[in-house]
Motif scaffolding. Structure first.
Motif, PDB file in Angstrom:
ATOM      1  N   ASP A 115       0.803  -1.218   0.000  1.00  0.00           N
ATOM      2  CA  ASP A 115       0.000   0.000   0.000  1.00  0.00           C
ATOM      3  C   ASP A 115       0.840   1.274   0.000  1.00  0.00           C
ATOM      4  O   ASP A 115       0.327   2.368   0.189  1.00  0.00           O
ATOM      5  CB  ASP A 115      -0.985   0.005   1.172  1.00  0.00           C
ATOM      6  N   ASP A 116       2.157   1.148  -0.245  1.00  0.00           N
ATOM      7  CA  ASP A 116       3.042   2.297  -0.354  1.00  0.00           C
ATOM      8  C   ASP A 116       3.102   2.755  -1.809  1.00  0.00           C
ATOM      9  O   ASP A 116       2.609   2.076  -2.706  1.00  0.00           O
ATOM     10  CB  ASP A 116       4.453   1.949   0.142  1.00  0.00           C
ATOM     11  N   SER A 117       3.723   3.896  -2.044  1.00  0.00           N
ATOM     12  CA  SER A 117       3.855   4.453  -3.384  1.00  0.00           C
ATOM     13  C   SER A 117       5.176   5.195  -3.468  1.00  0.00           C
ATOM     14  O   SER A 117       5.757   5.550  -2.449  1.00  0.00           O
ATOM     15  CB  SER A 117       2.695   5.423  -3.666  1.00  0.00           C
ATOM     16  N   VAL A 118       5.627   5.454  -4.665  1.00  0.00           N
ATOM     17  CA  VAL A 118       6.834   6.257  -4.850  1.00  0.00           C
ATOM     18  C   VAL A 118       6.479   7.718  -5.108  1.00  0.00           C
ATOM     19  O   VAL A 118       7.346   8.562  -5.184  1.00  0.00           O
ATOM     20  CB  VAL A 118       7.715   5.726  -6.008  1.00  0.00           C
ATOM     21  N   ARG A 119       5.191   7.998  -5.195  1.00  0.00           N
ATOM     22  CA  ARG A 119       4.740   9.361  -5.498  1.00  0.00           C
ATOM     23  C   ARG A 119       4.278  10.067  -4.234  1.00  0.00           C
ATOM     24  O   ARG A 119       3.401   9.562  -3.513  1.00  0.00           O
ATOM     25  CB  ARG A 119       3.602   9.325  -6.522  1.00  0.00           C
ATOM     26  N   ASP A 120       4.861  11.234  -3.972  1.00  0.00           N
ATOM     27  CA  ASP A 120       4.498  12.003  -2.780  1.00  0.00           C
ATOM     28  C   ASP A 120       3.009  12.303  -2.730  1.00  0.00           C
ATOM     29  O   ASP A 120       2.394  12.252  -1.662  1.00  0.00           O
ATOM     30  CB  ASP A 120       5.289  13.316  -2.724  1.00  0.00           C
ATOM     31  N   GLU A 121       2.397  12.612  -3.867  1.00  0.00           N
ATOM     32  CA  GLU A 121       0.971  12.951  -3.861  1.00  0.00           C
ATOM     33  C   GLU A 121       0.114  11.760  -3.440  1.00  0.00           C
ATOM     34  O   GLU A 121      -0.910  11.924  -2.762  1.00  0.00           O
ATOM     35  CB  GLU A 121       0.510  13.539  -5.203  1.00  0.00           C
ATOM     36  N   ASP A 122       0.536  10.528  -3.801  1.00  0.00           N
ATOM     37  CA  ASP A 122      -0.195   9.338  -3.357  1.00  0.00           C
ATOM     38  C   ASP A 122      -0.036   9.143  -1.851  1.00  0.00           C
ATOM     39  O   ASP A 122      -0.989   8.770  -1.158  1.00  0.00           O
ATOM     40  CB  ASP A 122       0.304   8.090  -4.086  1.00  0.00           C
ATOM     41  N   LEU A 123       1.171   9.376  -1.361  1.00  0.00           N
ATOM     42  CA  LEU A 123       1.431   9.214   0.062  1.00  0.00           C
ATOM     43  C   LEU A 123       0.673  10.269   0.870  1.00  0.00           C
ATOM     44  O   LEU A 123       0.124   9.969   1.934  1.00  0.00           O
ATOM     45  CB  LEU A 123       2.932   9.281   0.341  1.00  0.00           C
ATOM     46  N   ARG A 124       0.600  11.475   0.342  1.00  0.00           N
ATOM     47  CA  ARG A 124      -0.171  12.527   1.022  1.00  0.00           C
ATOM     48  C   ARG A 124      -1.660  12.168   1.034  1.00  0.00           C
ATOM     49  O   ARG A 124      -2.331  12.337   2.048  1.00  0.00           O
ATOM     50  CB  ARG A 124       0.046  13.877   0.346  1.00  0.00           C
ATOM     51  N   ARG A 125      -2.164  11.640  -0.075  1.00  0.00           N
ATOM     52  CA  ARG A 125      -3.570  11.225  -0.139  1.00  0.00           C
ATOM     53  C   ARG A 125      -3.831  10.125   0.894  1.00  0.00           C
ATOM     54  O   ARG A 125      -4.851  10.132   1.578  1.00  0.00           O
ATOM     55  CB  ARG A 125      -3.911  10.747  -1.550  1.00  0.00           C
TER      56      ARG A 125
END
Length: 167
Positions: A115-125
């Protein structure tokens, strides 16, 4: 919050003789049995809360310790209703682990769980989703806050110092 160091604290607690119940695993067990096709674990957990109330994940986690006399820690409390469920067992001590978002995002990009991501915007969401569950209130009302903004060794030192004071 995700990537703050809860798993590291759980490891420290296990070393100190605690049985650790990871609350997301309690949900995952049920998710694997009855989730809708393609449903994300986070969405499944939200649906459970809508059907059974905000404390359902705590109740599922408590089921895993029935009859146990060990010291128990629950990893992953998300709202105050869950804290209330744990209060039925006694007087829980809520420990929050805090790390700045930028540092948490770096950690999550390195660990890359499903459930992790390399994109900051996904992590912020994802952070905003977690906050919508009520985790901010749990952190704000925690009995103890351990800041994890340095090295792993420094966090372990801080955690052991605090745990020594409260045990």
């Amino acid at each position: 919050m995700p990537g703050s160091g809860k798993s590291l604290l759980s490891s420290i607690l296990r070393e100190r003789g605690f049985s650790v119940i990871v609350m997301s695993e309690s949900v995952r067990k049920r998710y694997e049995k009855d989730a809708r096709h393609g449903e994300r674990l986070m969405d499944y957990a939200k649906r459970l809360r809508e059907i059974y109330g905000e404390g359902i994940v705590a109740r599922l986690s408590i089921e895993e310790i029935r009859g146990s006399t060990e010291k128990v820690a629950f990893d992953g409390v998300r709202n105050l209703a869950e804290v209330e469920e744990f209060s039925r067992l006694g007087n829980p001590l809520v420990v929050a682990v805090h790390s700045p978002p930028k540092l948490r995002y770096e950690r999550m990009k390195r660990r890359m769980r499903s459930d992790d991501s390399v994109r900051d915007e996904d992590l912020r969401r994802r952070d905003l989703e977690e906050l919508s569950l009520g985790i901010g209130s749990v952190i704000a009302l925690a009995d103890v806050v351990i800041v994890n903004d340095s090295t792993e060794e420094e966090f372990k030192r801080r955690a052991l110092e605090i745990l020594g004071k409260i045990s």
